[in-house]
Design a protein around this motif. Structure first.
Motif, PDB file in Angstrom:
ATOM      1  N   LEU A 234       0.783  -0.909  -0.224  1.00  0.00           N
ATOM      2  CA  LEU A 234      -0.390  -0.616   0.045  1.00  0.00           C
ATOM      3  C   LEU A 234       0.747   1.166   0.022  1.00  0.00           C
ATOM      4  O   LEU A 234       1.711   1.287   0.766  1.00  0.00           O
ATOM      5  N   ILE A 235       1.218   2.276  -1.155  1.00  0.00           N
ATOM      6  CA  ILE A 235       1.704   3.920  -0.891  1.00  0.00           C
ATOM      7  C   ILE A 235       0.771   4.488  -0.687  1.00  0.00           C
ATOM      8  O   ILE A 235      -0.200   4.514  -2.002  1.00  0.00           O
ATOM      9  N   GLY A 236       0.536   5.262   0.529  1.00  0.00           N
ATOM     10  CA  GLY A 236      -0.049   5.665   1.065  1.00  0.00           C
ATOM     11  C   GLY A 236      -1.088   5.580   1.567  1.00  0.00           C
ATOM     12  O   GLY A 236      -1.650   4.876   1.737  1.00  0.00           O
ATOM     13  N   ALA A 237      -0.325   5.932   3.330  1.00  0.00           N
ATOM     14  CA  ALA A 237      -0.746   5.469   4.952  1.00  0.00           C
ATOM     15  C   ALA A 237      -2.280   6.085   5.303  1.00  0.00           C
ATOM     16  O   ALA A 237      -2.305   6.236   6.303  1.00  0.00           O
ATOM     17  N   GLY A 238      -3.613   6.955   4.155  1.00  0.00           N
ATOM     18  CA  GLY A 238      -4.019   7.527   4.472  1.00  0.00           C
ATOM     19  C   GLY A 238      -5.829   6.357   5.089  1.00  0.00           C
ATOM     20  O   GLY A 238      -5.417   5.876   4.539  1.00  0.00           O
ATOM     21  N   ALA A 239      -6.983   7.746   5.085  1.00  0.00           N
ATOM     22  CA  ALA A 239      -7.535   6.691   5.026  1.00  0.00           C
ATOM     23  C   ALA A 239      -8.409   5.580   4.756  1.00  0.00           C
ATOM     24  O   ALA A 239      -8.739   4.660   4.946  1.00  0.00           O
ATOM     25  N   GLN A 240      -8.236   6.255   3.130  1.00  0.00           N
ATOM     26  CA  GLN A 240      -8.617   5.383   1.911  1.00  0.00           C
ATOM     27  C   GLN A 240      -8.139   4.128   2.086  1.00  0.00           C
ATOM     28  O   GLN A 240      -8.740   2.690   1.313  1.00  0.00           O
ATOM     29  N   GLY A 241      -6.102   4.277   2.296  1.00  0.00           N
ATOM     30  CA  GLY A 241      -5.326   3.002   1.356  1.00  0.00           C
ATOM     31  C   GLY A 241      -5.545   2.236   3.202  1.00  0.00           C
ATOM     32  O   GLY A 241      -6.182   0.854   2.372  1.00  0.00           O
ATOM     33  N   LYS A 242      -5.998   2.678   3.789  1.00  0.00           N
ATOM     34  CA  LYS A 242      -6.365   2.019   5.657  1.00  0.00           C
ATOM     35  C   LYS A 242      -7.485   1.301   4.916  1.00  0.00           C
ATOM     36  O   LYS A 242      -7.913   0.038   5.372  1.00  0.00           O
ATOM     37  N   SER A 243      -8.579   1.429   4.370  1.00  0.00           N
ATOM     38  CA  SER A 243     -10.107   0.868   4.058  1.00  0.00           C
ATOM     39  C   SER A 243      -9.674  -0.047   3.139  1.00  0.00           C
ATOM     40  O   SER A 243     -10.442  -0.901   3.391  1.00  0.00           O
TER      41      SER A 243
ATOM     42  N   ARG B 130       5.412   9.731   5.241  1.00  0.00           N
ATOM     43  CA  ARG B 130       5.393  10.015   6.481  1.00  0.00           C
ATOM     44  C   ARG B 130       6.284   8.699   6.688  1.00  0.00           C
ATOM     45  O   ARG B 130       5.030   8.084   6.979  1.00  0.00           O
ATOM     46  N   GLU B 131       6.772   8.410   7.074  1.00  0.00           N
ATOM     47  CA  GLU B 131       7.429   6.816   7.615  1.00  0.00           C
ATOM     48  C   GLU B 131       6.637   7.217   9.421  1.00  0.00           C
ATOM     49  O   GLU B 131       6.033   5.843   8.935  1.00  0.00           O
ATOM     50  N   ASP B 132       6.661   8.187  10.033  1.00  0.00           N
ATOM     51  CA  ASP B 132       5.646   7.762  10.831  1.00  0.00           C
ATOM     52  C   ASP B 132       3.689   7.085  10.744  1.00  0.00           C
ATOM     53  O   ASP B 132       3.788   6.203  11.372  1.00  0.00           O
ATOM     54  N   ARG B 133       4.398   8.001   9.500  1.00  0.00           N
ATOM     55  CA  ARG B 133       2.048   6.773   9.139  1.00  0.00           C
ATOM     56  C   ARG B 133       1.916   5.670   9.160  1.00  0.00           C
ATOM     57  O   ARG B 133       1.169   4.851   9.021  1.00  0.00           O
ATOM     58  N   ALA B 134       2.921   5.689   8.245  1.00  0.00           N
ATOM     59  CA  ALA B 134       3.597   3.884   7.813  1.00  0.00           C
ATOM     60  C   ALA B 134       4.024   3.007   8.403  1.00  0.00           C
ATOM     61  O   ALA B 134       3.032   2.112   8.839  1.00  0.00           O
ATOM     62  N   ARG B 135       4.739   4.007   9.359  1.00  0.00           N
ATOM     63  CA  ARG B 135       4.140   2.926  11.024  1.00  0.00           C
ATOM     64  C   ARG B 135       3.257   2.733  11.614  1.00  0.00           C
ATOM     65  O   ARG B 135       2.894   1.186  12.144  1.00  0.00           O
ATOM     66  N   SER B 136       2.412   3.778  12.021  1.00  0.00           N
ATOM     67  CA  SER B 136       1.439   3.583  12.789  1.00  0.00           C
ATOM     68  C   SER B 136       0.325   2.639  11.729  1.00  0.00           C
ATOM     69  O   SER B 136      -0.707   1.588  12.229  1.00  0.00           O
TER      70      SER B 136
ATOM     71  N   ALA C   9       3.009  -7.361   8.898  1.00  0.00           N
ATOM     72  CA  ALA C   9       3.645  -5.800   8.196  1.00  0.00           C
ATOM     73  C   ALA C   9       4.677  -4.726   8.808  1.00  0.00           C
ATOM     74  O   ALA C   9       4.747  -4.606   9.882  1.00  0.00           O
ATOM     75  N   THR C  10       5.165  -4.295   7.501  1.00  0.00           N
ATOM     76  CA  THR C  10       6.900  -3.637   7.522  1.00  0.00           C
ATOM     77  C   THR C  10       5.810  -1.883   7.680  1.00  0.00           C
ATOM     78  O   THR C  10       4.969  -2.410   6.201  1.00  0.00           O
ATOM     79  N   ALA C  11       6.666  -1.435   7.267  1.00  0.00           N
ATOM     80  CA  ALA C  11       6.879   0.014   6.994  1.00  0.00           C
ATOM     81  C   ALA C  11       7.534   1.055   6.714  1.00  0.00           C
ATOM     82  O   ALA C  11       9.189   0.324   6.900  1.00  0.00           O
ATOM     83  N   SER C  12       7.542   1.861   5.667  1.00  0.00           N
ATOM     84  CA  SER C  12       8.639   2.417   5.501  1.00  0.00           C
ATOM     85  C   SER C  12       8.518   4.059   5.138  1.00  0.00           C
ATOM     86  O   SER C  12       7.309   3.861   4.888  1.00  0.00           O
ATOM     87  N   GLY C  13       9.393   4.891   4.379  1.00  0.00           N
ATOM     88  CA  GLY C  13       8.690   5.947   3.592  1.00  0.00           C
ATOM     89  C   GLY C  13       9.254   5.130   2.362  1.00  0.00           C
ATOM     90  O   GLY C  13       9.435   4.291   2.079  1.00  0.00           O
ATOM     91  N   LEU C  14       9.256   6.467   1.496  1.00  0.00           N
ATOM     92  CA  LEU C  14       9.126   6.756   0.069  1.00  0.00           C
ATOM     93  C   LEU C  14      10.843   5.826  -0.875  1.00  0.00           C
ATOM     94  O   LEU C  14      10.509   4.982  -1.864  1.00  0.00           O
ATOM     95  N   ASP C  15      11.528   5.117   0.508  1.00  0.00           N
ATOM     96  CA  ASP C  15      12.696   4.752   0.323  1.00  0.00           C
ATOM     97  C   ASP C  15      12.989   3.540  -0.200  1.00  0.00           C
ATOM     98  O   ASP C  15      13.165   2.480  -0.318  1.00  0.00           O
ATOM     99  N   GLY C  16      11.724   3.010   0.167  1.00  0.00           N
ATOM    100  CA  GLY C  16      11.532   1.668   0.276  1.00  0.00           C
ATOM    101  C   GLY C  16      10.876   0.910  -0.916  1.00  0.00           C
ATOM    102  O   GLY C  16      10.322  -0.011  -0.883  1.00  0.00           O
TER     103      GLY C  16
END
Length: 352
Positions: free
Chosen positions: A159-168, A188-194, A207-214
């Motif tokens: 999932l690229i984009g950790a906003g509400a629609q991506g979560k849904s 924002r890597e903090d949002r991805a981690r959350s 699940a793993t999280a990263s910024g755009l570099d990942g």
């Protein structure tokens, strides 16, 4: 309204679209400088009217008015905000005014999950059926746990984009039982981690999280890639996708590169006319590298069995689903009927 109900409702709206039981003009956009143009207010609006006849699930007419302002995050406001007005299709009488933000999240996630089900899992059993036998009971469509559904394959998802629609989208895939390991990528890597923590704790998936570099590494190792961003440059490149992959672009902006479009074995959309002037395909239509004859079909016709979806396990498929008013009005209609049955909401005499 639960996720199972929203998924079945969006499926019913797709079937109505395929059967010719909808009226839906393309989105009307009011651009107030979302990409920096005059009048430099940094946002835009879409007016999205629709009529949808879902037979036993109801017939509804209405409009969604939705805004998107990227700077709202720092203002403490949602990026997307919307209102929905429902009308009596026979008289035009206004029936309801409701918030459309949560409905937008639910129907967007539902559409992504349906696309994943149809395009990344050919031939697997269908698992949702409407239960409307008792009209006094609010419509609810639980996800079945029988009929072999636990034999479905789960897919690794980026999932690229950790906003509400991506979560849904992730929640909806989990509801269908097809969500496997998840890689969450966000600027924002903090949002991805959350969100990754939510996936682990609430959806019971790795699940793993990263910024755009990942993003490259994440795309290379996954089967389904979902983009739900406000990007203005490509986030997914064709050389990163593996044979059999499915890219689902949900954003209204540029999210995939030219080769991802031109080298995909199939392109599936939600509305052929709409994607020519909104969403990730627009610059490629304008430049001439993409024409409408490259579109395999609309997701509604695939769901109805009128058009082939995935034809082989090796196909790379691009699904561009920028959202349709029939989805919003269908879900809003069921919310309205459930509210009447439960006796919730506030009554006003808008017209006397």
């Amino acid at each position: 309204m639960d996720l199972g109900t929203a998924i079945e409702c969006v499926k019913a709206a797709f079937r109505a679209q395929a059967a010719g039981r909808t009226v839906m003009p393309a989105k009307i956009t009011l651009d107030l400088g979302e990409l920096g143009d005059w009048p430099h207010l940094g946002g835009s609006y879409n007016a999205m009217p629709a009529y949808v006849d879902m037979e036993n699930l109801g017939t509804f007419a209405g409009v969604k008015w939705i805004s998107g302002y990227e700077d709202n995050v720092r203002r403490g406001l949602p990026f997307l905000m919307s209102l929905i007005i429902l009308n009596d299709p026979s008289t035009g009488f206004p029936l309801c005014i409701m918030d459309g933000t949560l409905i937008t999240e639910y129907r967007t996630g539902a559409a992504a999950a349906i696309a994943a089900w149809e395009l990344a899992s050919k031939g697997l059993p269908r698992g949702l059926t409407a239960s409307t036998a008792d009209p006094s009971v609010p419509v609810s469509v639980p996800v079945k746990e029988q009929e072999g559904l636990n034999e479905r394959e789960c897919f690794a998802v980026t999932l690229i984009g950790a906003g509400a629609q991506g979560k849904s989208a992730l929640r909806s895939m989990a509801a269908l039982g097809i969500l496997g390991d998840v890689s969450v990528v966000d600027i924002r890597e903090d949002r991805a981690r959350s969100l990754a923590e939510y996936v682990r704790n609430d959806l019971s998936c790795n699940a793993t999280a990263s910024g755009l570099d990942g993003v490259e590494a994440a795309v290379r190792r996954t089967d389904v890639i979902v983009t739900a961003t406000t990007a203005n440059e490509p986030l997914v490149h064709a050389e990163w996708t593996k044979p059999g992959s499915l890219v689902i672009a949900l954003g209204s902006y540029l999210e995939v590169d030219e080769r991802c479009v031109t080298e995909s074995d199939a392109i599936v959309v939600d509305h052929e006319e709409q994607v020519t002037h909104r969403g990730t395909l627009v610059p490629y239509f304008k430049s001439g590298v993409l024409s409408r004859d490259r579109i395999r079909g609309e997701i509604s016709r695939i769901l109805a069995g009128e058009t082939a979806g995935r034809r082989s396990p090796e196909e790379r498929i691009l699904a561009v689903l920028i959202g349709m008013a029939i989805e919003d009005i269908a879900v809003a209609g069921l919310v309205y009927h459930n509210a009447l049955k439960l006796g919730v909401g506030t009554r006003y005499d808008l017209i006397s």
